[in-house]
Structures are given as structure tokens and as C-alpha cells.
Write a protein that holds these residues in place. Structure first.
Motif, PDB file in Angstrom:
ATOM      1  N   LYS A  63       9.474 -40.614  20.689  1.00 44.35           N
ATOM      2  CA  LYS A  63       8.266 -41.415  21.141  1.00 44.35           C
ATOM      3  C   LYS A  63       8.656 -41.977  22.823  1.00 44.35           C
ATOM      4  N   LEU A  64       9.824 -42.296  23.213  1.00 43.39           N
ATOM      5  CA  LEU A  64      10.277 -42.872  24.302  1.00 43.39           C
ATOM      6  C   LEU A  64      10.289 -41.723  25.458  1.00 43.39           C
ATOM      7  N   VAL A  65      10.873 -40.431  25.064  1.00 47.14           N
ATOM      8  CA  VAL A  65      11.090 -39.368  25.915  1.00 47.14           C
ATOM      9  C   VAL A  65       9.573 -38.996  26.169  1.00 47.14           C
ATOM     10  N   HIS A  66       8.757 -38.853  25.128  1.00 44.52           N
ATOM     11  CA  HIS A  66       7.195 -38.434  25.629  1.00 44.52           C
ATOM     12  C   HIS A  66       6.536 -39.350  26.410  1.00 44.52           C
ATOM     13  N   SER A  87      14.978 -32.169  16.257  1.00 44.65           N
ATOM     14  CA  SER A  87      13.946 -32.688  16.528  1.00 44.65           C
ATOM     15  C   SER A  87      12.621 -32.098  16.599  1.00 44.65           C
ATOM     16  N   VAL A  88      11.700 -32.923  16.553  1.00 45.91           N
ATOM     17  CA  VAL A  88      10.146 -32.198  16.609  1.00 45.91           C
ATOM     18  C   VAL A  88       9.384 -32.814  17.592  1.00 45.91           C
ATOM     19  N   VAL A  89       8.894 -32.267  18.937  1.00 50.96           N
ATOM     20  CA  VAL A  89       8.199 -32.796  19.877  1.00 50.96           C
ATOM     21  C   VAL A  89       6.944 -32.138  20.005  1.00 50.96           C
ATOM     22  N   LYS A  90       6.165 -32.856  20.759  1.00 53.55           N
ATOM     23  CA  LYS A  90       4.714 -32.649  21.203  1.00 53.55           C
ATOM     24  C   LYS A  90       4.717 -31.962  22.799  1.00 53.55           C
ATOM     25  N   ASP A  91       3.758 -31.329  22.863  1.00 51.89           N
ATOM     26  CA  ASP A  91       3.448 -30.916  24.470  1.00 51.89           C
ATOM     27  C   ASP A  91       4.622 -30.452  25.125  1.00 51.89           C
TER      28      ASP A  91
END
Length: 369
Positions: A143-146, A255-259
Motif C-alpha cells: 500500500k505504501l509503495v503504491h 509480493s503481489v503488486v498492482k499497476d
């Protein structure tokens, strides 16, 4: 008295410590730059942020602390320190409950100001060159990195110089296939277990590790995602989720990331660049482009005209064929005997060419006639 350059003799049975032992002890004392307590290096069971840099790890850590604290305070408020050890000492069993509570409070206040405390962000030894791992406490790394990348993508404001990529790490485990499979079965559930579903891709990177196979890891993880929900589909162009697998030595970071593609693979140097940067020419370039297109059109028209003229010339040559005899530069009409003797040989202009010996034979035929 012993000479000035002589060293005192060592006591019997005492071994001199090597330089390597001193270096290890110094590293253990130094630890992370964000405070004491906790592990000193990357290990299973942690959450944090994996950061790659450009040959300057110390500057990278400084930039990471500045950036993470700025956006961390924005999302979660000012940092509240967590004491390493909240257990009071020196209280006596004979004291009353009120006295014990007062003593605990006083001891905790003293510890908060004097003892080492665990920080929200703490740098650890990653085990690889040009890679920094920042352990996080009490926050969600993805959440922070996004949030950081979204703000930088929107404002196009560059805030780092040596940090390249910033990847959130939601969990770590041992870098062995069986351990990874067991850990991923529960780790991937929040994103891919029915009724949740989505398109995905798997990004794999290994550093200082040679016993893991990229193909096997990707195959096993893709199989787990498919078992959680058969409607999960692979999309390598624009996936909804990207499963990041980073292996350093014997530790696997997941990890699982978006965009992932929108934010330029989570590269802080690329995400601030404009999408149209370098693609739109200036007015002068526009004029050059227009002139170039005009020149190309004119050049194309001249080519067409030349082609037509060549076709007309070929038609004329068919009606009135002429040849250039080798050794001479004279042109003249060809007799029927010359045309029959020279079938099958043509020049670049479409006219027939006579060779020396064959021309002599035709001349003899003409003399006889």
C-alpha cells in the motif's frame, strides 16, 4: 626492559583473534541505520521493501528513509516508537498493585528515552550488492509503495537520485521449492482464492543463488494460482496483478503488486518521465517532417514518371530494337539473322546484347548474302 618494537608475550592457552572476527563483530554492532533490536539481515518471516540502487548503498538508504518517512507519515501519521522490551525490572513481589503499575509506567518512560527502540523502517543486510532491504513494522508495504509511485506518476516530480526500483515485500520464506510452495498456498489467497480472481503474471529474479530453477518456480506458482480459482488467467501485456519473486541467497521474497506495467515496473527513475517525452517533435521538427513528407511525395512522383518513361522506352525498343556491339560504339538496326543468333541475352535496358564472336559470325552471313 623489553625493546620498544617488541610485543609482550601472550599468555599460554590464549588465542589471538583474527581480523575477520573483529569485522563480523563490528557489523553486528552497526546493524541497521534505523534503530536497534530485531534481526540484522534479511531472513524468513519479515515484511519490508526491496530497493535496488546505482552503486551507492549508503546514499540509497538515506533517500529511502527520507522518502518512506514522508509518505509513511502521510498515510499512517507520525511514527510512534515501539519499545524493544516492555518488561519492567526491579519491582518487588511484596509491592501493592498500584505501586507496581506506577513503577511499570516509570520504567517504560525511562526505556523510551534511553534504550534502543524498534523503528517503523529499519535497514537490514540484504545479502546482495546494490540491493537494500528496509524492514517495515505496523504498515502495509504494498500500500505504501503504491501510494509513492502513484504520487510520483501523477506529479512527475523526481525525488530520488540513486534509487532505481522499489518493490514491496509482503512476506519472506526459505528459498527452497517445497518451502515456497507451502508458503505460497496461503500467501496468495487474498488475491486469487475464489471468489477473488484476476489476470496475473509472474516476475522472477535470483541473486547469489544457483540451486533454484526459474522455470520450476514459475510453473509451481502458476499452478497454485490456478488451483485457487480456475478463472485466474495469465496476461503478460497488462495484468491486473503481478507476482514478484525475488530470491537472495537462501531467502525468497514474495509480493503481489498492482499497476506494475503502468508504473514502469516500479522504477522511480522511469515513472516520473512523461509518456509523451521524446515522442512529440517541436514546431521546427514539424516543419521538417512536413517538408520531408512533401519531398518524399515529389520523389515518389518522379519515380513514377521515370518508371513510365522507362516503360515507353522499352516499348519503343521492342518496335525498333537496337544493340551496342562490344568493341564499338555504333548503333544500328539489327538484321533477322542477328536477332535469331542472339535470343535469350538481354541488357539492363531490355535490349539484346551481342558478343564479339557471335557478331563476327553474323557479319560473315551478311557478306555471303
Amino acid at each position: 626492559m623489553a625493546a620498544a618494537g617488541e610485543q609482550p608475550p601472550q599468555a599460554a592457552g590464549v588465542k589471538r583473534r583474527g581480523k575477520a572476527q573483529y569485522v563480523q563483530a563490528k557489523r553486528a554492532r552497526r546493524g541497521g541505520g534505523g534503530g536497534g533490536g530485531g534481526p540484522r539481515q534479511l531472513e524468513p518471516g519479515l515484511q519490508g521493501i526491496l530497493i535496488t540502487c546505482n552503486m551507492n548503498e549508503r546514499k540509497c538508504v538515506e533517500e529511502a528513509y527520507s522518502l518512506l518517512n514522508e509518505y509513511g507519515d502521510d498515510l499512517y501519521g507520525p511514527e510512534k516508537f515501539v519499545d524493544k522490551d516492555k518488561q519492567p525490572s526491579g519491582s518487588e513481589e511484596e509491592e501493592e498493585d498500584d505501586a507496581e503499575a506506577a513503577l511499570k509506567k516509570e520504567v517504560s518512560e525511562i526505556q523510551a528515552s534511553t534504550e534502543l527502540r524498534l523503528r517503523r523502517f529499519q535497514s537490514l543486510e540484504s545479502g546482495a550488492n546494490n540491493v537494500v532491504f528496509i524492514r517495515t513494522l505496523g504498515i502495509e508495504p504494498e500500500k505504501l509503495v503504491h501510494h509513492i509511485l502513484k504520487d510520483m506518476y501523477t506529479t512527475k516530480k523526481k525525488k530520488t537520485r540513486v534509487i532505481l526500483r522499489m518493490l514491496p515485500i509482503s512476506g519472506t520464506c526459505k528459498a527452497f521449492l517445497e518451502d515456497m510452495k507451502k508458503y505460497a498456498e496461503t500467501f496468495l489467497e487474498p488475491w486469487f482464492k475464489a471468489p477473488n480472481k484476476g489476470t496475473f503474471q509472474i516476475i522472477y529474479k535470483a541473486r547469489n543463488n544457483s540451486h533454484m530453477s526459474r522455470e520450476e518456480v514459475i510453473k509451481e506458482l502458476a499452478g497454485i494460482v490456478g488451483c485457487l480459482n480456475p478463472e485466474n488467467k495469465v496476461d503478460l501485456s497488462n495484468p491486473q496483478y503481478t507476482i514478484v519473486v525475488e530470491i537472495i541467497k537462501a531467502v525468497c521474497c514474495l509480493s503481489v503488486v498492482k499497476d506494475y506495467m503502468l508504473f514502469r515496473k516500479y522504477n522511480l527513475q522511469e515513472v516520473v518521465k512523461s509518456n509523451k517525452e521524446g515522442s512529440q517533435p517541436n514546431p521546427g521538427q514539424d516543419a521538417q517532417v512536413r517538408n520531408g513528407n512533401k519531398a518524399k511525395l515529389e520523389f515518389g512522383n518522379t519515380d513514377k514518371e521515370n518508371l513510365k518513361s522507362n516503360e515507353s522506352d522499352c516499348a519503343e525498343e521492342k518496335n525498333n530494337p537496337q544493340v551496342m556491339v562490344e568493341g564499338t560504339k555504333e548503333e544500328g538496326p539489327i538484321s533477322e539473322t542477328q536477332v535469331e543468333s542472339e535470343k535469350g541475352t538481354k541488357s539492363e535496358n531490355g535490349s539484346q546484347v551481342m558478343e564479339g564472336p557471335k557478331s563476327n559470325e553474323s557479319d560473315l552471313v551478311l557478306d555471303k548474302n
